[in-house]
Design an enzyme around this catalytic site. Structure first.
Site, PDB file in Angstrom:
ATOM      1  N   CYS A 112       0.801  -1.225   0.000  1.00 41.09           N
ATOM      2  CA  CYS A 112       0.000   0.000   0.000  1.00 41.09           C
ATOM      3  C   CYS A 112       0.833   1.274   0.000  1.00 41.09           C
ATOM      4  CB  CYS A 112      -0.974   0.007   1.175  1.00 41.09           C
ATOM      5  SG  CYS A 112      -2.133  -1.378   1.160  1.00 41.09           S
ATOM      6  N   HIS A 254      -3.058   6.964   2.129  1.00 40.07           N
ATOM      7  CA  HIS A 254      -3.541   5.655   1.700  1.00 40.07           C
ATOM      8  C   HIS A 254      -4.892   5.380   2.345  1.00 40.07           C
ATOM      9  CE1 HIS A 254      -4.108   1.470   1.109  1.00 40.07           C
ATOM     10  NE2 HIS A 254      -3.844   1.156   2.363  1.00 40.07           N
ATOM     11  N   ASN A 284     -10.265  -0.212  -0.002  1.00 40.64           N
ATOM     12  CA  ASN A 284      -8.809  -0.122   0.030  1.00 40.64           C
ATOM     13  C   ASN A 284      -8.268  -0.705  -1.267  1.00 40.64           C
ATOM     14  OD1 ASN A 284      -6.056  -0.592   0.399  1.00 40.64           O
ATOM     15  ND2 ASN A 284      -6.267  -1.221   2.536  1.00 40.64           N
TER      16      ASN A 284
END
Length: 352
Positions: A112, A254, A284
């Protein structure tokens, strides 16, 4: 003259298949209320059978190039932890499909945090004079790594691609990247992992356990690390850039989950309204989450030219990083695609 990497184009794309919380509740022991309360997510997009990370990267890259008014670049850097194949890297095929010729193209794997690492890599190539322009893409089809019955991960992740074009410019102009801060801690690598499939497991000569072929995450420990590391990295990037936290207009972190974004805001003593979030409809999206949040922020008008912006990521490795820029004025570009492109299907998620 000192060189800097300047953002010159932006594009985002997600696949067309919408997966709602109610749909997941039909097959998992969960509910829309439980998922939204714990994550802030209402829906996410997943790839269709046969669709891959490379498809997401190509469409996002195409839109970023169009926004920049370019048909070619000198290099391609793709951040992904769900490549089309274990070997070779996915980036060369993305470059070929975009018609970019025999340019250097390679993958960056930092989960990520991947997009921030890839931006740093592209910016370094520009600063060294090795490239005048670089296409930096973050793309993941992470739904392909999730165990079908794992409520803890299946509700969180979505698929998508986002991209920016970097060009050579001046350190003082809008869009110039600055204040880079990166870090890692391999002692905590088991907090976020896919245990099987790599050389460590394959060298045993034993077949992989089915459960080890899927993504796993130790949620509470990851939460604590994500909040701490992103907050620290944001502070350091602001210090290196010479900005006070109070004067920064937008924080694009993020999109792990809504609770993490809120906790980082509290830790920094800042209002949550300054933290752009698209997690409710994207989930996500791993390496794609920061560029997709940028694209959605521009499309909604939340992110405007002249805004002081800090980007920050946290992911497996563990890895983390951040950087800053003054948001530039980019060329007008369509923000919605009612018909999917002929090569694959999806939705343009917004560019200037």
């Amino acid at each position: 003259m000192e060189r800097a990497a300047v953002v010159a184009g932006l594009g985002g794309w997600v696949p067309p298949t919408v997966v709602t919380n109610d749909q997941l509740a039909e097959v998992l022991d969960t509910s829309d209320e439980w998922i939204h309360r714990r994550t802030g997510i209402r829906e996410r997009r997943w790839v269709s059978p046969g669709q891959s990370t490379g498809d997401l990267a190509v469409e996002a890259g195409r839109r970023a190039l169009s926004c920049a008014g370019l048909e070619g670049v000198d290099a391609v850097v793709l951040a992904t932890s769900s490549p089309d194949r274990h070997c070779p890297a996915t980036a060369p095929e993305v470059a070929t499909r975009l018609g970019l010729g025999p340019v250097p193209a390679f993958d960056v794997a930092a989960v990520c945090t991947g997009f921030v690492y890839a931006l740093a890599t592209g910016a370094g190539m520009v600063a060294l004079g090795a490239a005048r322009s670089v296409l930096v893409v973050g793309a993941d089809a992470f739904s392909t790594l999730l165990a079908p019955d794992d409520r803890s991960t299946r509700v969180i992740f979505g698929d998508g691609g986002g991209a920016v074009v970097l060009r050579t410019g001046s350190p003082t102009e809008p869009g110039a990247l600055t204040g880079l801060n990166l870090g890692s801690d391999g002692s905590l690598s088991d907090l976020i992992e896919v245990p099987a499939g790599g050389s460590r497991q394959r060298s045993t000569g034993l077949p992989a356990k089915t459960e080890d072929t899927y993504f796993t995450m130790q949620g509470q420990a990851v939460y604590a690390q994500a909040v701490r590391r992103m907050a620290e990295s944001v502070r350091e990037t602001a210090r290196r850039t010479g900005w006070d936290l109070a004067e920064i207009d937008s924080f694009v972190l993020h999109q792990a989950n809504a609770r993490i974004l809120e906790a980082v805001a509290r830790r920094l003593g800042l209002p949550p309204e300054r933290f752009l979030s698209n997690i409710e409809v994207r989930g996500n999206t791993v390496a794609a989450s920061i560029p997709l949040a940028l694209a959605d922020g521009v499309a909604s008008g939340e992110l405007r030219p002249g805004h002081k912006v800090v980007l920050a990521g946290f992911g497996g490795g563990l890895t983390w990083g951040s950087m800053a820029l003054v948001w530039p004025r980019l060329a007008a570009h369509r923000t919605a695609s009612p018909e999917p492109p002929a090569t694959s299907a999806g939705t343009d998620t917004g560019t200037p």
